[in-house]
Write an enzyme that holds these catalytic residues in place. Structure first.
Site, mmCIF file in Angstrom:
data_model
loop_
_atom_site.group_PDB
_atom_site.id
_atom_site.type_symbol
_atom_site.label_atom_id
_atom_site.label_comp_id
_atom_site.label_asym_id
_atom_site.label_seq_id
_atom_site.Cartn_x
_atom_site.Cartn_y
_atom_site.Cartn_z
ATOM 1 N N LYS A 23 36.404 83.970 52.898
ATOM 2 C CA LYS A 23 35.303 84.926 52.656
ATOM 3 C C LYS A 23 34.149 84.315 51.869
ATOM 4 C CE LYS A 23 38.541 88.766 52.387
ATOM 5 N NZ LYS A 23 38.864 90.041 51.734
ATOM 6 N N GLY A 80 39.085 86.715 43.960
ATOM 7 C CA GLY A 80 38.072 87.211 44.902
ATOM 8 C C GLY A 80 38.035 88.735 44.940
#
Ligand code: ATR
Length: 295
Positions: free
Chosen positions: A47, A149
């Site tokens: 990501k 994250g």
């Protein structure tokens, strides 16, 4: 959930999983683009990497600094970027008596294709918290476990909802310090503390991966903070359906929910970005429950 949703809407689309080494991510995105995929989802650790690899960033990706959804788009004769589904499908007769797709408005193959990056995770966090726990985030006191994250995105998204106080706890404290620094800069009106609260909280969110493996301990140090001081507990983990944290939280009388709603809503938003159609939420939720829990 996506394949079931495609079928429910009568779309001749497929959602497939590919394991890609981070070293090959750029090549994988280029390959999907060359093959005119409608789009991609990306998960850990892609990501953040993908953020620097797409050709355009939606506001959602810019705001949260990560890309979990890509839509491939073509440039039409007028110079506008449109989702590839609005261009012609390869002129191949469909076998098996399948219905031919309606003629797309643009027709043909675009000369140029771009990868447009989105983030659907951040929105899914607040949607799931509201739906599953009915918490009022504005003015809430929240203890967030994890500053990886998922933890970072959750911290920033919660701050943007104007929670009153945010307590950040992470095994590696320097990462919690860094996230706290970002919040202080972007959301100066939110009070942010690294460490356990001294008072009661409205909500605890687990964004660590502790609980994924059988026998994992709870990410909450109950010597430092008792679950009796929390009203609701959300665990982003959905498999197993009840982590040690959620089990203890239930026993302490907290309202609880696991991460299935977050998984559902990030997927539903991605579905809408790709197809341009409202996601059939109930169908997708049932498909998830069936495939993850077997009932
Ligand atoms: P994700 O994208 O799912 O957030 P990540 O960025 O690897 O994945 O973050 C994992 C999170 O779980 C981090 O907060 C991590 O803590 P560290 O920053 O100290 O690594 C946390 N975590 C993972 N294993 C843990 C463990 N055994 N005990 C406590 N925290 C753990």
């Amino acid at each position: 959930m996506h394949n079931t949703a495609f079928a429910a809407l009568g779309l001749n689309w497929r959602y497939l999983a590919f394991e890609v080494h981070p070293d090959n991510l750029r090549a994988a995105i280029a390959g999907a683009k060359a093959m005119q995929f409608a789009g991609l989802n990306l998960t850990v650790p892609h990501k953040l990497l993908a953020f620097g690899m797409v050709d355009a960033l939606d506001e959602s990706a810019k705001t949260w600094g990560a890309v979990n959804t890509i839509r491939f788009e073509g440039r039409n004769a007028g110079g506008a970027w449109l989702p590839l589904r609005q261009f012609g499908v390869p002129s191949r007769r469909l076998r098996d008596g399948q219905t031919q797709l309606a003629k797309p408005p643009e027709g043909g193959t675009p000369n140029e294709i771009r990868a447009h990056g989105f983030n659907t995770d951040a929105e899914a966090i607040v949607t799931a918290l509201r739906e599953d726990l009915k918490v009022e985030l504005h003015g809430a006191k929240v203890l967030l476990l994890g500053a990886g994250g998922a933890g970072r995105t959750a911290a920033l998204r919660l701050a943007s909802e104007n929670v009153a106080e945010l307590f950040l706890v992470n095994r590696t404290q320097s990462k919690a310090d860094a996230v706290a620094g970002e919040i202080k800069k972007q959301f100066p009106f939110v009070s942010v503390t690294v460490g356990y609260p001294k008072t009661e909280v409205d909500l605890i969110v687990n964004a660590t991966s502790l609980g994924l493996k059988p026998g994992d301990a709870s990410p909450l140090d109950e010597k430092q903070f008792s679950l009796r001081q929390a009203r609701a507990v959300y665990d982003m983990i959905y498999n197993p359906p009840e982590t040690a944290l959620l089990k203890a939280a239930k026993a302490a009388g907290c309202k609880t929910a696991n991460g299935l709603g977050m998984l559902l809503h990030q997927g539903a938003r991605a579905f809408e970005i790709w197809t341009g159609k409202p996601a059939p939420l109930d169908v997708m939720r049932r498909a998830l429950e069936q495939s993850i829990y077997g009932h």
